[in-house]
Enzyme design. Sequence first.
Site, mmCIF file in Angstrom:
data_model
loop_
_atom_site.group_PDB
_atom_site.id
_atom_site.type_symbol
_atom_site.label_atom_id
_atom_site.label_comp_id
_atom_site.label_asym_id
_atom_site.label_seq_id
_atom_site.Cartn_x
_atom_site.Cartn_y
_atom_site.Cartn_z
ATOM 1 N N GLU A 124 9.804 37.833 25.303
ATOM 2 C CA GLU A 124 10.526 37.154 26.372
ATOM 3 C C GLU A 124 11.002 35.770 25.924
ATOM 4 O O GLU A 124 12.097 35.335 26.291
ATOM 5 C CB GLU A 124 9.642 37.043 27.616
ATOM 6 N N ASP A 142 13.133 41.661 19.615
ATOM 7 C CA ASP A 142 12.005 42.196 18.844
ATOM 8 C C ASP A 142 11.854 41.442 17.527
ATOM 9 O O ASP A 142 10.750 41.036 17.147
ATOM 10 C CB ASP A 142 12.208 43.687 18.557
#
Length: 478
Positions: free
Chosen positions: A130, A198
Amino acid sequence: MQTLLVAATCFSTALLPATGTASTDLPVLNDASSATVSLDAEYRLGRNWARILRAQAPLLDDPISYQYLEDLLWRLLPKSQVQDRRLELFLLDNPTFNAFAVPGGIIGIHSGLLLAAETEGELASVIAHELAHLSQRHYAQRLEEERRNRPLMLAGLLASILVAAADTQGGMAVLSSTMGANAQGQLAFSRRNEQEADRVGMQTLVEAGIDPHTMPQMFSRLQRNYRFYGQRPPEFLLTHPVTESRIADSLNRASQLPEVQSHADNSDFNLIRARMQVHHSESPQKALATFRAATQDSDQLHNRYGLMLAAIAAADFALADKTWNTLDASARRHPWLLLSRVERFLAAADSASALEISRELIALYPDSRPVRTLHARALRETGQLQQAIRIYKQLTRDYPTDTLIWFELAEAEGLAGNILAVHEARIEYFLLTAQFDLALKQLEYAAREKDLTDSDRARLEQREQEAKALRQEMKEQF
């Protein structure tokens, strides 16, 4: 509630672009997105969006769990690419596993995520992911993409965060409909963002000394659990699609990163997870049965801690004391376990015993948020209101957007008979939760109080101007 949901849908077109920082000296990662919405605008929009989140979503009143998550966030943040570190963490009282990052430095974590993760590394991998969305300004980039296509798609996506935080089924309906209307090109754009998050998130993990393989491990766990959700997958899997190719890609990336000499210690994570298991249990009796079985199977500290918490929830204070007495000396010195002893005595209305322990803790940890919060509650319950008010005021200065602290301050001021102070604490609470009409009404009540000084009247007039200006700003933005 309905008004807030409508407002959320209306303003999210303006807000969704914002995902990063408020500092204008940050590198521009995407010229088009920066032209669409400035970094300063992102910050302002995000903080105003947070006002609606506070009003709509139930926040978890658990200072111990909140402190753990905040500490973990700040362990990761300096290692991330987020340059404006004015972040605000929200711990939502929601058993679903979900997390989100919203423009302006808002990080939201559902309490259910602590149940979905099995190690601290897995939890950290979601937070790092996040943070990467924030640092890479993905919402701003998506707005620029959708500006030429379907802006209302973005409105629905952000509004669904608000709805899902308070009502899982409602959020699912909104999110499913917006996803169903999405074009294949937008889905591809989303996948690119997820891949980048990611990659950047894994680098953050490595820099923080956490094994990057925890990210694909978490993805694999979520995918395995997907079958239990049938036609209603959790929001996290819809907003962060997990596929075999994504898991394989993340495994490949993790293997190429420097090897981390991780000395993972999940002891604190397991304690917090036990708190969430008790909190989200169907009943205190169910939690008792679960942890009785767990302690018989494995006599680990977190299992005994869970049993003690379950006993407190079930008002079985004799069992809570018996479990406490089985702990060794080092465990009894752990601040979280000592704080739970304070919780035990407060639950039993033995505020004197609670205060005795909290006094010892405040001497050892004078700056600890959970220690100060529970000490103030113990002071309030023993009638030592002025001391409690002093601590609550200190907490509001250190954590000015914490509505739970403002609420407790108002309660303490009311018990002490400080009526003007009650009005002012409630005014702040209403402003922080976007309830501007109630804030203005409270200002009217405050202005009618007797014996107001010129300073009091000037302060109230200034607050009224601020409330009206903020209400107008949010109308224009949203």
